[in-house]
Design a protein around this motif. Structure first.
Motif, PDB file in Angstrom:
ATOM      1  N   TYR A  23      43.815  62.228  51.782  1.00  0.00           N
ATOM      2  CA  TYR A  23      43.019  62.227  53.009  1.00  0.00           C
ATOM      3  C   TYR A  23      43.275  61.041  53.933  1.00  0.00           C
ATOM      4  CZ  TYR A  23      40.338  66.206  51.395  1.00  0.00           C
ATOM      5  OH  TYR A  23      39.976  67.467  50.998  1.00  0.00           O
ATOM      6  N   CYS A  24      43.908  60.005  53.470  1.00  0.00           N
ATOM      7  CA  CYS A  24      44.189  58.875  54.357  1.00  0.00           C
ATOM      8  C   CYS A  24      45.087  59.353  55.501  1.00  0.00           C
ATOM      9  CB  CYS A  24      44.883  57.751  53.582  1.00  0.00           C
ATOM     10  SG  CYS A  24      45.407  56.390  54.661  1.00  0.00           S
ATOM     11  N   PRO A  25      44.708  59.112  56.744  1.00  0.00           N
ATOM     12  CA  PRO A  25      45.508  59.605  57.878  1.00  0.00           C
ATOM     13  C   PRO A  25      46.791  58.805  58.119  1.00  0.00           C
ATOM     14  CG  PRO A  25      43.606  58.393  58.684  1.00  0.00           C
ATOM     15  CD  PRO A  25      43.461  58.471  57.190  1.00  0.00           C
ATOM     16  N   ARG A  53      49.409  48.616  56.160  1.00  0.00           N
ATOM     17  CA  ARG A  53      49.424  49.909  56.846  1.00  0.00           C
ATOM     18  C   ARG A  53      48.010  50.419  57.122  1.00  0.00           C
ATOM     19  NH1 ARG A  53      54.345  52.076  56.974  1.00  0.00           N
ATOM     20  NH2 ARG A  53      53.487  54.091  57.528  1.00  0.00           N
ATOM     21  N   CYS A  54      47.010  49.872  56.439  1.00  0.00           N
ATOM     22  CA  CYS A  54      45.623  50.343  56.565  1.00  0.00           C
ATOM     23  C   CYS A  54      45.071  50.032  57.950  1.00  0.00           C
ATOM     24  CB  CYS A  54      44.754  49.688  55.496  1.00  0.00           C
ATOM     25  SG  CYS A  54      43.002  50.105  55.629  1.00  0.00           S
ATOM     26  N   LYS A  55      44.509  51.054  58.622  1.00  0.00           N
ATOM     27  CA  LYS A  55      43.947  50.881  59.965  1.00  0.00           C
ATOM     28  C   LYS A  55      42.436  50.677  59.939  1.00  0.00           C
ATOM     29  CE  LYS A  55      47.962  51.459  61.916  1.00  0.00           C
ATOM     30  NZ  LYS A  55      48.795  51.489  60.705  1.00  0.00           N
ATOM     31  N   GLY A  56      41.862  50.643  58.757  1.00  0.00           N
ATOM     32  CA  GLY A  56      40.434  50.323  58.647  1.00  0.00           C
ATOM     33  C   GLY A  56      39.495  51.439  59.059  1.00  0.00           C
ATOM     34  N   CYS A  57      39.942  52.695  58.988  1.00  0.00           N
ATOM     35  CA  CYS A  57      39.103  53.817  59.462  1.00  0.00           C
ATOM     36  C   CYS A  57      37.987  54.174  58.492  1.00  0.00           C
ATOM     37  CB  CYS A  57      39.968  55.044  59.716  1.00  0.00           C
ATOM     38  SG  CYS A  57      40.635  55.783  58.191  1.00  0.00           S
ATOM     39  N   ALA A  58      38.115  53.776  57.233  1.00  0.00           N
ATOM     40  CA  ALA A  58      37.105  54.014  56.186  1.00  0.00           C
ATOM     41  C   ALA A  58      36.977  55.476  55.767  1.00  0.00           C
ATOM     42  CB  ALA A  58      35.733  53.459  56.595  1.00  0.00           C
ATOM     43  N   GLN A  59      37.916  56.305  56.172  1.00  0.00           N
ATOM     44  CA  GLN A  59      37.891  57.703  55.732  1.00  0.00           C
ATOM     45  C   GLN A  59      37.975  57.810  54.206  1.00  0.00           C
ATOM     46  OE1 GLN A  59      39.772  60.087  58.673  1.00  0.00           O
ATOM     47  NE2 GLN A  59      40.571  61.498  57.145  1.00  0.00           N
ATOM     48  N   CYS A  60      38.776  56.944  53.610  1.00  0.00           N
ATOM     49  CA  CYS A  60      38.926  56.977  52.153  1.00  0.00           C
ATOM     50  C   CYS A  60      37.614  56.620  51.445  1.00  0.00           C
ATOM     51  CB  CYS A  60      40.032  56.029  51.712  1.00  0.00           C
ATOM     52  SG  CYS A  60      39.795  54.325  52.280  1.00  0.00           S
ATOM     53  N   VAL A  61      36.822  55.740  52.066  1.00  0.00           N
ATOM     54  CA  VAL A  61      35.533  55.374  51.467  1.00  0.00           C
ATOM     55  C   VAL A  61      34.628  56.601  51.428  1.00  0.00           C
ATOM     56  CG1 VAL A  61      33.482  53.922  51.698  1.00  0.00           C
ATOM     57  CG2 VAL A  61      35.737  52.998  52.277  1.00  0.00           C
TER      58      VAL A  61
HETATM   59  S1  SF4 Z   1      40.629  52.781  55.645  1.00  0.00           S
HETATM   60 FE1  SF4 Z   1      41.343  54.108  53.976  1.00  0.00          FE
HETATM   61  S2  SF4 Z   1      41.757  56.111  54.946  1.00  0.00           S
HETATM   62 FE2  SF4 Z   1      41.666  54.559  56.609  1.00  0.00          FE
HETATM   63  S3  SF4 Z   1      43.787  53.866  56.897  1.00  0.00           S
HETATM   64 FE3  SF4 Z   1      42.850  52.450  55.434  1.00  0.00          FE
HETATM   65  S4  SF4 Z   1      43.375  53.271  53.406  1.00  0.00           S
HETATM   66 FE4  SF4 Z   1      43.689  54.918  54.912  1.00  0.00          FE
END
Ligand code: SF4
Ligand code: SF4
Length: 107
Positions: A23-25, A53-61
């Protein structure tokens, strides 16, 4: 400074559902290592984050908390992580990746 996802190996390696990796975009950001959990005595391997590479969107959380029900991922300020996986320190195998952990990128 900014927030990045941090995965608890202790929690993840007891479950190892791999759901967040789907699910990580951002491509190649949440990786999976067969060794990362097992080398610490846990049953399975663990997911981990290539923090550069993480954009901090928190989708994974959201996925780990609400879909997997495992609560293994938290958003943490990057300079508060002691050692992290960086893309240049990850090697790719057929089924798993291996990361050499390094000091995080800050700024
Ligand atoms: S916060 Fe999680 S889902 Fe979002 S880019 Fe980082 S690792 Fe991927
Ligand atoms: S969703 Fe949570 S428990 Fe499942 S692999 Fe990802 S971090 Fe581990």
């Amino acid at each position: 400074m900014y927030l990045v996802a941090d995965i608890s190996v202790e929690i993840c390696a007891a479950k190892s559902c791999k759901l967040c990796t789907q699910y990580c975009p951002e491509a190649n950001t949440i990786q999976y290592s067969d060794e990362m959990g097992k080398d610490q005595g846990f049953k399975y391997g663990s997911a981990y984050v290539a923090v550069d590479r993480c954009k901090g969107c928190a989708q994974c959380v959201w996925v780990c908390d609400n879909m997997a029900k495992n609560n293994a991922i938290k958003m943490i300020m990057i300079d508060q992580l002691p050692k992290v996986a960086l893309t240049e320190n990850i090697t790719y195998g057929e089924k798993s990746t291996t990361a050499v952990l390094a000091s995080p990128v800050v700024g």
